[in-house]
Motif scaffolding. Structure first.
Motif, PDB file in Angstrom:
ATOM      1  N   TYR A 356       0.833  -1.209   0.000  1.00 39.50           N
ATOM      2  CA  TYR A 356       0.000   0.000   0.000  1.00 39.50           C
ATOM      3  C   TYR A 356       0.866   1.257   0.000  1.00 39.50           C
ATOM      4  N   TRP A 359       1.310   2.181  -3.505  1.00 37.24           N
ATOM      5  CA  TRP A 359       0.125   2.860  -4.048  1.00 37.24           C
ATOM      6  C   TRP A 359       0.098   4.321  -3.624  1.00 37.24           C
ATOM      7  N   ALA A 370      -4.724   5.694  -5.491  1.00 36.27           N
ATOM      8  CA  ALA A 370      -4.877   4.388  -4.857  1.00 36.27           C
ATOM      9  C   ALA A 370      -6.237   3.787  -5.181  1.00 36.27           C
ATOM     10  N   GLN A 371      -7.250   4.640  -5.331  1.00 36.57           N
ATOM     11  CA  GLN A 371      -8.578   4.137  -5.668  1.00 36.57           C
ATOM     12  C   GLN A 371      -8.579   3.478  -7.047  1.00 36.57           C
ATOM     13  N   PHE A 374      -6.940   0.150  -6.708  1.00 38.30           N
ATOM     14  CA  PHE A 374      -7.887  -0.759  -6.073  1.00 38.30           C
ATOM     15  C   PHE A 374      -8.923  -1.241  -7.091  1.00 38.30           C
ATOM     16  N   HIS A 414      -6.857  -0.081   1.941  1.00 34.13           N
ATOM     17  CA  HIS A 414      -7.586   0.965   1.214  1.00 34.13           C
ATOM     18  C   HIS A 414      -9.054   0.997   1.641  1.00 34.13           C
ATOM     19  N   ARG A 417      -9.130   2.862   4.794  1.00 33.61           N
ATOM     20  CA  ARG A 417      -8.949   4.305   4.538  1.00 33.61           C
ATOM     21  C   ARG A 417     -10.252   4.948   4.094  1.00 33.61           C
ATOM     22  N   THR A 418     -10.955   4.303   3.176  1.00 28.50           N
ATOM     23  CA  THR A 418     -12.207   4.897   2.692  1.00 28.50           C
ATOM     24  C   THR A 418     -13.283   4.869   3.777  1.00 28.50           C
ATOM     25  N   ASP A 422      -9.099   9.985   5.486  1.00 29.85           N
ATOM     26  CA  ASP A 422      -7.643  10.121   5.482  1.00 29.85           C
ATOM     27  C   ASP A 422      -7.046  10.533   6.828  1.00 29.85           C
TER      28      ASP A 422
END
Length: 475
Positions: A356, A359, A370-371, A374, A414, A417-418, A422
């Motif tokens: 990660y 990313w 990063a999205q 993913f 990720h 994170r979402t 952040d």
């Protein structure tokens, strides 16, 4: 660790000797019964640390504080002479204990300067001191040994440990290769500090972990002295030998950098290694202060290896790395090296985090988000390697370096994170690195930290992405 893509097929072949593991304790017991008198129950250190993936790695009954390793190596003959002085503390009364050592001939052992009896059975070096060690006692074991070290073949078919090269040796110990070149309590749960005194022919370099204390050439041989003061798992130790171009400098943050590069890889490696200070500075902003006083790289030419490894403070690369690999192995200094796993099943805490980091670096340096990374991975059809098993349950040592551990491990981060945003996500990463600095962590502890920092129930998220087999129904 960063495996090369072309190694994926080879890494699915099981060449490991694990079939004999079940028989070893019986054989060992028979050997020791024949070798000497029986000992009182509960005074014998176990022959493994209890890790189901590598049952004989590590040992019980004591905790190592420090290794002082003195090695002499001749690349032409492949011969190694070694003396290991191990300072440890007994965690129970001990009449006998084990060290891990594969191959090599042991010529003598003392415990607190008294001659000790010993026996060999596979990777187990069984030591019987003259007098029992009381619980809590600090003791010193000195082992002298020699021979031609050979790597072990891991369950995935890759080589691990002391791997000969055309001009020296590439030394990378994950997950079990430390025992191929020094006697150790070779499981990540027992971290220690290290001193290395390495002697090689003049013109060769011997590169270990930590800070170079000095080097001296006499009678056609050069001796290098290294010190790794911060705690280190045995699998992260190195003593790589070769013909290297050396670069030394200190960063603005006071980190002592030592790069050793095979001249054949120098042109390709230079642009990437030039970015090392900025990569470390960027990662320090995201993850917290760099956890060690030294950094650098060893870039070898070792095509038979097929991977890079995050050896503590100074990753080893089998060829000139690309920038993604440099970012990955550097991130491991926080996630894997400073914060070390407690069982190999939790290796996603190393590899998912380092992946990660790649990313994030791309996202923050003009590349795709990063999205997007993913989403591209999520488009992988069900049944493909990415979905072969959940990242927190690889199933065996055969699978710990496969795609789900790396890529789906990163996807889990990720999703976290979402879910939390952040500010909270990066606070979680920094808290994880700070709270376990120099120690160990587990998946359960990371989940608990994430829920505490976010104030959310994240059990469903982690259950789906870490522990559920197959492709999640929704991204």
């Amino acid at each position: 660790m960063t495996p090369r893509p072309q190694e994926a097929a080879r890494r699915t072949t099981v060449l490991r000797r694990e079939a004999v593991v079940a028989a070893v304790p019986v054989a060992l017991a028979a050997l020791l019964t024949a070798a000497g008198p029986a000992t009182a129950a509960g005074t014998v250190g176990t022959s493994g640390a209890g890790d189901p993936y590598f049952p004989l790695s590590g040992n019980g009954g004591y905790d190592v504080h420090h290794y002082d390793l003195t090695l002499g190596y001749d690349p032409k003959s492949g011969h190694l002479d070694g003396e290991a002085v191990i300072t440890a503390r007994a965690t129970q009364r001990l009449t006998r204990f084990d060290l891990d050592l594969s191959g090599l001939k042991v010529t003598g052992i003392t415990v607190d300067h008294g001659k000790a009896a010993f026996a060999r059975d596979g990777q187990e070096l069984v030591v019987t001191p003259r007098h029992a060690l009381r619980k809590g006692k600090e003791f010193r074991v000195t082992v002298t040994y020699s021979g031609t070290p050979k790597p072990v073949t891991d369950p995935d078919g890759s080589l691990d440990g002391w791997i000969p090269t055309d001009d020296g040796a590439f030394v990378a110990g994950e997950p079990q290769g430390a025992m191929t070149w020094f006697p150790a309590n070779s499981h990540p749960t027992d971290k220690a500090s290290y001193d290395f005194t390495l002697t090689v022919p003049k013109g060769k370099s011997a590169v270990a972990n930590g800070v170079l204390l000095g080097q001296r050439t006499a009678d056609g041989r050069t001796t290098f002295r290294w010190r790794q003061s911060e705690p280190m798992a045995a699998y992260l130790a190195t003593a790589t030998v070769g013909t290297f171009k050396v670069e030394r400098y200190t960063t603005r943050d006071g980190i002592k950098v030592y790069n050793a590069v095979d001249p054949r890889e120098a042109t390709a490696a230079a642009p990437v290694l030039k970015k090392l200070p900025s990569v470390l500075a960027w990662e320090s902003k995201l993850f917290g202060p760099y956890p060690f006083r030294a950094a650098g790289a060893v870039v070898d030419r070792a095509p038979q290896v097929g991977y890079a490894l995050e050896t503590q403070t100074r990753p080893v690369y089998d060829s000139a790395p690309d920038l993604d690999t440099l970012v990955h192995e550097s991130a491991h200094q926080w996630f894997g090296d400073s914060v070390t796993l407690t069982r190999w099943k939790d290796i996603w805490l190393n590899e998912g985090f380092a992946t990660y980091a790649e990313w994030l670096y791309e996202e923050q340096h003009g590349g795709k988000s990063a999205q997007r990374t993913f989403d591209s991975l999520y488009a992988t059809p069900a049944g493909k390697d990415l979905w072969a098993f959940p990242p927190a349950d690889p199933g065996s040592g055969e699978h710990i370096f496969e795609t789900p551990v790396y890529a789906r491990g990163a996807m889990t981060l990720h999703k976290l994170r979402t879910a939390v945003g952040d500010p909270v996500f990066f606070r979680i990463l920094r808290s994880w690195a700070a709270g376990h600095r120099g120690g160990h962590g587990t998946t359960a502890q990371f989940v608990k930290l994430s829920e505490r920092e976010s104030g959310k129930d994240l059990s469903g998220l982690f259950h789906t992405w870490l522990f559920t087999a197959g492709k999640p129904a929704s991204r």
